[in-house]
Design a protein around this motif. Structure first.
Motif, mmCIF file in Angstrom:
data_model
loop_
_atom_site.group_PDB
_atom_site.id
_atom_site.type_symbol
_atom_site.label_atom_id
_atom_site.label_comp_id
_atom_site.label_asym_id
_atom_site.label_seq_id
_atom_site.Cartn_x
_atom_site.Cartn_y
_atom_site.Cartn_z
ATOM 1 N N CYS A 77 -7.550 -14.671 -6.155
ATOM 2 C CA CYS A 77 -7.689 -13.344 -5.548
ATOM 3 C C CYS A 77 -6.349 -12.845 -5.020
ATOM 4 C CB CYS A 77 -8.726 -13.384 -4.421
ATOM 5 S SG CYS A 77 -10.414 -13.679 -4.958
ATOM 6 N N THR A 128 -4.161 -11.845 -8.018
ATOM 7 C CA THR A 128 -4.670 -10.606 -8.627
ATOM 8 C C THR A 128 -4.338 -9.387 -7.769
ATOM 9 O OG1 THR A 128 -6.495 -11.842 -9.637
ATOM 10 C CG2 THR A 128 -6.721 -9.453 -9.510
ATOM 11 N N ALA A 129 -4.548 -9.508 -6.451
ATOM 12 C CA ALA A 129 -4.261 -8.393 -5.556
ATOM 13 C C ALA A 129 -2.764 -8.077 -5.535
ATOM 14 C CB ALA A 129 -4.749 -8.711 -4.142
ATOM 15 N N GLY A 175 -1.858 -6.233 -8.651
ATOM 16 C CA GLY A 175 -2.311 -4.855 -8.529
ATOM 17 C C GLY A 175 -1.377 -4.020 -7.678
ATOM 18 N N ALA A 176 -0.891 -4.598 -6.578
ATOM 19 C CA ALA A 176 0.054 -3.876 -5.720
ATOM 20 C C ALA A 176 1.382 -3.647 -6.424
ATOM 21 C CB ALA A 176 0.273 -4.651 -4.422
ATOM 22 N N GLY A 207 -3.055 0.991 -5.102
ATOM 23 C CA GLY A 207 -2.053 -0.061 -4.976
ATOM 24 C C GLY A 207 -1.800 -0.461 -3.535
ATOM 25 N N CYS A 228 -4.522 -2.763 -2.547
ATOM 26 C CA CYS A 228 -4.264 -4.077 -3.163
ATOM 27 C C CYS A 228 -3.239 -4.850 -2.344
ATOM 28 C CB CYS A 228 -3.760 -3.896 -4.593
ATOM 29 S SG CYS A 228 -5.015 -3.383 -5.784
#
Length: 213
Positions: free
Chosen positions: A5, A8-9, A12-13, A177, A180
């Motif tokens: 997680c 992934t975050a 995304g950011a 973003g 994220c």
């Protein structure tokens, strides 16, 4: 799961916009007509990406003097806190937990990774950056109005009286973003707590087996 997680975050950011400003008023209209910014529904928008903010510091200088060395220093520390340290943290946590699951807990490299992971996390600035972004999205218009009032307040008053529009009005927004980035900060904090709880913290002179050489 938590490590997945976090990664992934963070990705995304990194690939999405983390902050966006909409410039209204006469300055926004002029900016949209000149094409210097992104125009959406007739409103000039200024997007910011995670890495773009750090890499753009040396270029945002006075054209007459050229790039300033201090801007390069700011860019270096920004990338260190937002890029290098978080990536090294995630790699170290992944190595520690994978090695623990494989029962390679007594290898020298695993012990070193456990020892340095808390110190690497102390250099992560994801949470601080989100707080700065959140504050900027909420309050950027206030310092803009203060600067304008201080320098060209009388002129802007006349323009607003004649046209009914402000010289400049800035509205901030946090796009996906940015959220994220918040998720990556929260997940990384959770990983830090889990790792310290499981293996101890070297600064506290923890004598668990995880820290014994």
């Amino acid at each position: 799961m938590l490590l997945t997680c976090t990664i992934t975050a963070y990705i995304g950011a990194g690939v999405l916009e983390v902050l966006r400003f909409k410039m209204g008023g006469l300055a926004g209209a002029a900016d949209s007509r000149m094409g210097t910014g992104k125009v959406v529904d007739g409103v000039a928008e200024v997007p910011f990406s995670l890495y773009g903010m750090g890499l753009s510091f040396p270029t945002k200088t006075d054209e007459t003097t050229g790039p300033h060395p201090r801007a390069a220093v700011v860019s270096f520390f920004f990338m260190l806190l937002i890029c290098v340290a978080p990536i090294l943290c995630m790699l170290t946590w992944g190595y520690v937990w994978i090695g623990t699951c494989r029962r390679d807990t007594h290898t020298y490299s695993i012990r070193i990774a456990r020892w340095i992971s808390p110190y690497l996390y102390s250099w992560c600035g994801l949470d601080t950056l989100f707080i700065a972004i959140f504050a900027g999205a909420l309050e950027m218009n206030l310092p803009c109005q203060w600067i304008i009032t201080n320098h060209v307040g009388k002129i802007c008053d006349k323009i607003q009286h004649a046209s009914g529009k402000q010289c400049v009005h800035v509205d901030g927004a946090i796009p996906p973003g940015g959220w994220c980035l918040l998720a990556a900060a929260v997940f990384s904090f959770g990983l830090f707590v889990m790792t310290v709880k499981a293996f101890g913290h070297p600064a506290l002179c923890n004598q668990r087996s995880g820290w014994q050489g």
